[in-house]
Write a protein that holds these residues in place. Structure first.
Motif, PDB file in Angstrom:
ATOM      1  N   GLY A 165      24.231  30.299 -50.139  1.00  0.00           N
ATOM      2  CA  GLY A 165      24.617  31.426 -49.286  1.00  0.00           C
ATOM      3  C   GLY A 165      23.596  32.552 -49.335  1.00  0.00           C
ATOM      4  N   LEU A 166      23.118  32.873 -50.529  1.00  0.00           N
ATOM      5  CA  LEU A 166      22.115  33.934 -50.660  1.00  0.00           C
ATOM      6  C   LEU A 166      20.794  33.532 -50.013  1.00  0.00           C
ATOM      7  CD1 LEU A 166      22.764  35.196 -54.301  1.00  0.00           C
ATOM      8  CD2 LEU A 166      23.194  36.426 -52.166  1.00  0.00           C
ATOM      9  N   ALA A 167      20.396  32.283 -50.183  1.00  0.00           N
ATOM     10  CA  ALA A 167      19.147  31.815 -49.580  1.00  0.00           C
ATOM     11  C   ALA A 167      19.243  31.861 -48.054  1.00  0.00           C
ATOM     12  CB  ALA A 167      18.826  30.397 -50.052  1.00  0.00           C
ATOM     13  N   ALA A 168      20.341  31.383 -47.500  1.00  0.00           N
ATOM     14  CA  ALA A 168      20.514  31.410 -46.040  1.00  0.00           C
ATOM     15  C   ALA A 168      20.585  32.848 -45.536  1.00  0.00           C
ATOM     16  CB  ALA A 168      21.773  30.644 -45.660  1.00  0.00           C
ATOM     17  N   GLY A 169      21.259  33.714 -46.265  1.00  0.00           N
ATOM     18  CA  GLY A 169      21.350  35.122 -45.883  1.00  0.00           C
ATOM     19  C   GLY A 169      19.993  35.803 -45.907  1.00  0.00           C
TER      20      GLY A 169
ATOM     21  N   LYS B  61      18.089  37.432 -42.755  1.00  0.00           N
ATOM     22  CA  LYS B  61      17.664  38.833 -42.793  1.00  0.00           C
ATOM     23  C   LYS B  61      16.177  38.942 -42.483  1.00  0.00           C
ATOM     24  CE  LYS B  61      18.754  43.059 -43.246  1.00  0.00           C
ATOM     25  NZ  LYS B  61      19.607  43.664 -42.224  1.00  0.00           N
ATOM     26  N   MET B  62      15.359  38.018 -42.957  1.00  0.00           N
ATOM     27  CA  MET B  62      13.931  38.027 -42.631  1.00  0.00           C
ATOM     28  C   MET B  62      13.741  37.869 -41.128  1.00  0.00           C
ATOM     29  SD  MET B  62      12.162  35.882 -45.745  1.00  0.00           S
ATOM     30  CE  MET B  62      10.759  35.514 -44.749  1.00  0.00           C
TER      31      MET B  62
ATOM     32  N   TRP C 172      14.577  41.210 -39.502  1.00  0.00           N
ATOM     33  CA  TRP C 172      13.503  42.190 -39.686  1.00  0.00           C
ATOM     34  C   TRP C 172      12.355  41.917 -38.727  1.00  0.00           C
ATOM     35  CZ3 TRP C 172      13.727  41.458 -45.652  1.00  0.00           C
ATOM     36  CH2 TRP C 172      14.720  42.275 -46.181  1.00  0.00           C
ATOM     37  N   SER C 173      12.040  40.644 -38.515  1.00  0.00           N
ATOM     38  CA  SER C 173      10.966  40.273 -37.602  1.00  0.00           C
ATOM     39  C   SER C 173      11.314  40.695 -36.176  1.00  0.00           C
ATOM     40  CB  SER C 173      10.728  38.764 -37.672  1.00  0.00           C
ATOM     41  OG  SER C 173       9.792  38.374 -36.703  1.00  0.00           O
ATOM     42  N   GLU C 174      12.536  40.423 -35.746  1.00  0.00           N
ATOM     43  CA  GLU C 174      12.961  40.817 -34.405  1.00  0.00           C
ATOM     44  C   GLU C 174      12.985  42.335 -34.248  1.00  0.00           C
ATOM     45  OE1 GLU C 174      13.566  38.850 -31.701  1.00  0.00           O
ATOM     46  OE2 GLU C 174      12.757  37.281 -32.987  1.00  0.00           O
ATOM     47  N   GLN C 175      13.408  43.034 -35.288  1.00  0.00           N
ATOM     48  CA  GLN C 175      13.439  44.498 -35.244  1.00  0.00           C
ATOM     49  C   GLN C 175      12.023  45.055 -35.111  1.00  0.00           C
ATOM     50  OE1 GLN C 175      14.852  46.295 -38.868  1.00  0.00           O
ATOM     51  NE2 GLN C 175      15.392  48.196 -37.838  1.00  0.00           N
TER      52      GLN C 175
END
Length: 66
Positions: A27-31, A35-36, A39-42
């Motif tokens: 779950g943490l790895a997928a999250g 999130k990366m 951040w790229s889209e932002q």
């Protein structure tokens, strides 16, 4: 001489603590990957609006000479 006895591992069933640890880890790895991506889209959106505000790009279609 007798043959040596080999100890076989007996299946005990699923380990609850291992299952919880694996689930949290996945779950943490997928999250983190999601999130990366966010951040790229932002960053892309911020660059676009910065260029738009600076007047270096436009969203208006230019008039063609006929």
């Amino acid at each position: 001489m007798g043959a040596p006895k080999i100890a076989h591992a007996a299946y005990k069933g699923p380990s609850i603590m291992k299952e919880i640890f694996y689930g949290i880890s996945l779950g943490l790895a997928a999250g983190f990957l999601w999130k990366m991506h966010q951040w790229s889209e932002q960053r892309k959106r911020k660059e676009f609006y910065d260029l738009l505000d600076a007047g270096r790009i436009t969203t208006v279609v230019g008039e063609e000479d006929e």
